[in-house]
Scaffold this motif. Sequence first.
Motif, short mmCIF file in Angstrom:
data_model
loop_
_atom_site.label_atom_id
_atom_site.label_comp_id
_atom_site.label_asym_id
_atom_site.label_seq_id
_atom_site.Cartn_x
_atom_site.Cartn_y
_atom_site.Cartn_z
N MET A 122 0.91 -1.21 -0.19
CA MET A 122 -0.09 -0.38 0.04
C MET A 122 0.67 1.51 0.09
N LYS A 123 0.19 2.11 -0.44
CA LYS A 123 1.21 3.83 -0.30
C LYS A 123 0.35 4.20 0.37
N LEU A 124 1.92 4.59 1.40
CA LEU A 124 1.08 5.85 2.44
C LEU A 124 1.61 7.52 1.68
N GLY B 172 13.08 6.00 2.65
CA GLY B 172 12.27 5.65 2.02
C GLY B 172 11.40 6.44 0.72
N TRP B 173 10.85 7.58 1.11
CA TRP B 173 9.96 8.16 1.09
C TRP B 173 10.61 8.74 -0.38
N SER B 174 8.94 8.80 -1.47
CA SER B 174 9.91 9.77 -2.94
C SER B 174 8.63 10.86 -2.74
N GLN C 20 5.78 19.82 0.91
CA GLN C 20 6.08 19.44 -0.31
C GLN C 20 5.33 17.93 0.35
N ALA C 21 4.71 16.90 -0.73
CA ALA C 21 3.85 16.04 -0.41
C ALA C 21 5.47 14.42 -0.61
N VAL C 22 5.23 13.99 0.14
CA VAL C 22 6.01 12.84 -0.23
C VAL C 22 4.86 11.44 0.02
N THR C 23 5.37 10.14 -0.53
CA THR C 23 4.68 8.88 -0.65
C THR C 23 5.70 7.72 -0.01
N GLN D 2 7.52 7.17 11.61
CA GLN D 2 8.16 6.48 12.02
C GLN D 2 7.84 5.78 10.60
N GLN D 3 7.38 5.27 9.52
CA GLN D 3 7.36 4.51 9.00
C GLN D 3 8.62 4.49 8.46
#
Length: 67
Positions: A1-3, A26-28, A48-51, A66-67
């Motif tokens: 799943m994508k956060l 590890g966020w993009s 800034q959005a990150v996923t 914390q992910q």
Amino acid sequence: MKLYRFLTAEDDSAFCHKVSEALSKGWSLYGDPTYAFDAQHGVMRCGQAVTKEISGDYSPDMKLGQQ
């Protein structure tokens, strides 16, 4: 799943460090950064959005930082 997270802060080096820390975990980056003037405090603010892809199911109790 994508956060998904939306990082915000005053436009200074601390914001850059916040985004860099997310990338190191590890966020993009997702989309372009945004800027807005905070008239109440007289400063520019950044966003800034990150996923991030993770295994498992989403829960509103997740601590996204914390992910």
